[in-house]
Design an enzyme around this catalytic site. Structure first.
Site, PDB file in Angstrom:
ATOM      1  N   TYR A   1      -1.483   1.487   1.618  1.00  0.00           N
ATOM      2  CA  TYR A   1      -0.649   2.218   0.655  1.00  0.00           C
ATOM      3  C   TYR A   1      -0.392   1.310  -0.530  1.00  0.00           C
ATOM      4  CZ  TYR A   1       3.460   4.611  -1.317  1.00  0.00           C
ATOM      5  OH  TYR A   1       4.350   5.249  -2.148  1.00  0.00           O
TER       6      TYR A   1
ATOM      7  N   ASP B   1      -2.591  -6.544  -3.075  1.00  0.00           N
ATOM      8  CA  ASP B   1      -1.299  -5.866  -3.183  1.00  0.00           C
ATOM      9  C   ASP B   1      -0.346  -6.566  -2.220  1.00  0.00           C
ATOM     10  OD1 ASP B   1       0.914  -4.317  -3.085  1.00  0.00           O
ATOM     11  OD2 ASP B   1      -0.129  -2.412  -2.787  1.00  0.00           O
TER      12      ASP B   1
ATOM     13  N   LYS C   1       9.453  -5.288  -4.082  1.00  0.00           N
ATOM     14  CA  LYS C   1      10.341  -5.475  -2.928  1.00  0.00           C
ATOM     15  C   LYS C   1      11.161  -6.774  -3.006  1.00  0.00           C
ATOM     16  CE  LYS C   1       8.167  -1.923  -0.313  1.00  0.00           C
ATOM     17  NZ  LYS C   1       6.841  -1.486   0.058  1.00  0.00           N
TER      18      LYS C   1
HETATM   19  C1  LIG Z   1       6.140  -0.468  -0.968  1.00  0.00           C
HETATM   20  C2  LIG Z   1       4.746  -0.718  -1.387  1.00  0.00           C
HETATM   21  C3  LIG Z   1       4.251  -0.264  -2.622  1.00  0.00           C
HETATM   22  C4  LIG Z   1       5.037   0.642  -3.527  1.00  0.00           C
HETATM   23  O1  LIG Z   1       6.192   0.056  -4.012  1.00  0.00           O
HETATM   24  P1  LIG Z   1       7.375   1.022  -4.585  1.00  0.00           P
HETATM   25  O2  LIG Z   1       8.364   0.054  -5.119  1.00  0.00           O
HETATM   26  O3  LIG Z   1       7.839   1.830  -3.424  1.00  0.00           O
HETATM   27  O4  LIG Z   1       6.757   1.858  -5.649  1.00  0.00           O
HETATM   28  C5  LIG Z   1       2.986  -0.638  -2.981  1.00  0.00           C
HETATM   29  N1  LIG Z   1       2.229  -1.397  -2.186  1.00  0.00           N
HETATM   30  C6  LIG Z   1       2.652  -1.846  -0.996  1.00  0.00           C
HETATM   31  C7  LIG Z   1       1.776  -2.711  -0.160  1.00  0.00           C
HETATM   32  C8  LIG Z   1       3.918  -1.504  -0.547  1.00  0.00           C
HETATM   33  O5  LIG Z   1       4.325  -1.918   0.665  1.00  0.00           O
END
Ligand SMILES: *Cc1c(COP(=O)(O)O)cnc(C)c1O
Length: 425
Positions: A142, A237, A265
């Site tokens: 994701y 990511d 995060k």
């Molecule tokens: C949480 C997450 C996102 C998205 O971040 P948001 O702040 O919710 O838009 C993207 N990539 C990874 C790996 C994530 O865990």
């Protein structure tokens, strides 16, 4: 204060599904979500005055536990000077220095407001820099909810039975090649099939959005080699893993240097922040220096960055990663012991403060094997834990998170509760 049920009834009238992010709705585990009125340390306090030991940690950011006094004080101090200036501010320079210092691949960085913005912008930058359109992602990874990336995107979408979102034009989806994770041959074959067309490969170096999945030995290095060979960019990511697996994220631990890295995060200390960065020559393709446009009214927000900087400085000072890994191993060992006693085949992939629990005999190494986990049994386990005061993510396909605040009584109590819950399944 109204009860959770009363608040949810009102929310359902006004907000689609009653929630502002789908997994919060408890659809995959059944029942109605609880509302939280306060959180401190490892504990959530619900609108119904229940105290829960929290393994969601606001979906990753709360590595120091909730409402940490140092972060709270930093926000309060910043607030004295104003909430947003719309000009460059000193916090932005300090945050950039911290990120560049700790994340091995990042020479320059741009701040934004969410992980979704970070990945969306990094993909645009990769396409602009390489002048190519196609991207490769992996099933179950994701990367936020932008169109090009919302394809076979793991937890949220999967939980609701729509691995691919409606509303993503087929023409966009055609530019996204989805491959199985941990399959080096499939990656090489995709490059062979689309010569000179692939702008980038984006991945969660350690997956956390279809449960925790770790890379096979050599897999990340193979990804680094094949992208370099074909002139495509490698994007890690690390929105979830950045500053969680190590200060420098998975790339520090695995000694792989991607071209671009996405963060979010933890770097916001509980406020909304994202960032993407990498090689200076690539980052200089961004406006105002280069042709790739990216912007944000509230980007570099002083309150959010004050919180983030305080959180990162605390990580620098405490270096809690060995302690967090010990907590993770304690939890994993307790769950596995209870499952063994019950004769229940269970996998608990864990790395540092990230873990997940799959009720399956099959080792989980990609999206397909993650789906062998018994989601109905997980739902029963989830509710058995919740009834006893432990809150896990309300989906069989999410990572759990630990914070330094779980040390001591919270982890011991939680292990006891999870073991009881498994015994009674
Ligand atoms: C949480 C997450 C996102 C998205 O971040 P948001 O702040 O919710 O838009 C993207 N990539 C990874 C790996 C994530 O865990």
């Amino acid at each position: 204060m109204q009860s959770s049920d009363a608040l949810f009834a009102r929310a359902l009238q006004l907000i689609p599904g009653g929630v502002n992010s789908p997994v919060r709705a408890f659809r995959s585990v059944g029942g109605a979500p609880f509302f939280v009125k306060a959180a401190r340390g490892a504990t959530l306090i619900t609108a119904d005055d229940r105290e829960l030991i929290d393994f969601v940690c606001t979906w990753g950011p709360a590595i120091h536990g909730h409402n940490h006094p140092v972060i709270k004080a930093a926000i309060a101090a910043a607030l004295e000077n104003g909430t947003s200036f719309g000009t460059p501010n000193p916090y932005e320079v300090e945050m950039a220095e911290l990120i560049v210092k700790f994340v091995p691949s990042i020479q320059k960085v741009r701040m934004c407001n969410s992980g979704t913005e970070a990945t969306m912008s990094a993909i645009r930058l990769a396409r602009g820099f390489t002048r190519r359109d196609k991207i490769i992602k992996f099933a179950g990874c994701y990367h936020g909810h932008s169109d090009s990336l919302l394809i076979k995107a793991g937890s949220g979408a999967l939980t609701h039975g729509h691995p691919d979102s409606a509303g993503v034009p087929a023409a966009f989806a055609r530019e996204t090649i989805v491959l199985p994770y941990n399959d080096t041959a499939a990656l090489a074959a995709a490059f062979a099939a689309h010569p000179g067309q692939i702008a980038c490969v984006i991945l969660e170096a350690y997956c956390g959005n279809v449960g925790v999945i770790l890379p096979d030995a050599g897999y990340l290095a193979a990804g680094r080699a094949v992208t370099a060979q074909h002139g495509a960019l490698l994007i890690f990511d690390e929105v979830m893993t950045g500053f969680r697996i190590a200060k420098g994220g998975v790339q520090e631990r695995e000694h792989i240097v991607p071209d671009l890295t996405c963060l979010g995060k933890i770097i916001g200390g509980g406020l909304p922040v994202g960032a993407f960065g990498g090689r200076a020559d690539i980052m200089d393709y961004l406006a105002p220096l280069g042709p790739v446009y990216q912007a944000g009214t509230l980007s570099g927000n002083p309150l959010a960055l004050a919180a983030g900087i305080a959180g990162l400085r605390l990580l620098e000072e405490l270096n809690p990663y060995a302690r967090l890994d010990a907590l993770g191993r304690q939890l994993r060992d307790a769950v596995l012991a209870a499952a063994r006693a019950k004769g229940l085949p269970t996998q608990v992939p864990q790395c540092g403060s990230m873990f997940s629990i799959f009720f399956t005999a099959t080792p989980v190494r990609d999206y397909t094997t993650a789906l062998t986990g018994d989601a109905k049994l997980f739902a029963r386990f989830f509710h058995a834990c919740l009834a006893r005061g432990v809150y896990l993510a309300p989906s069989a396909y999410e990572a759990g998170f630990l914070s330094t605040a779980h040390e001591g009584p919270a982890i011991d109590r939680a292990c006891e509760i999870m073991s009881q819950a498994i015994a009674e399944l």
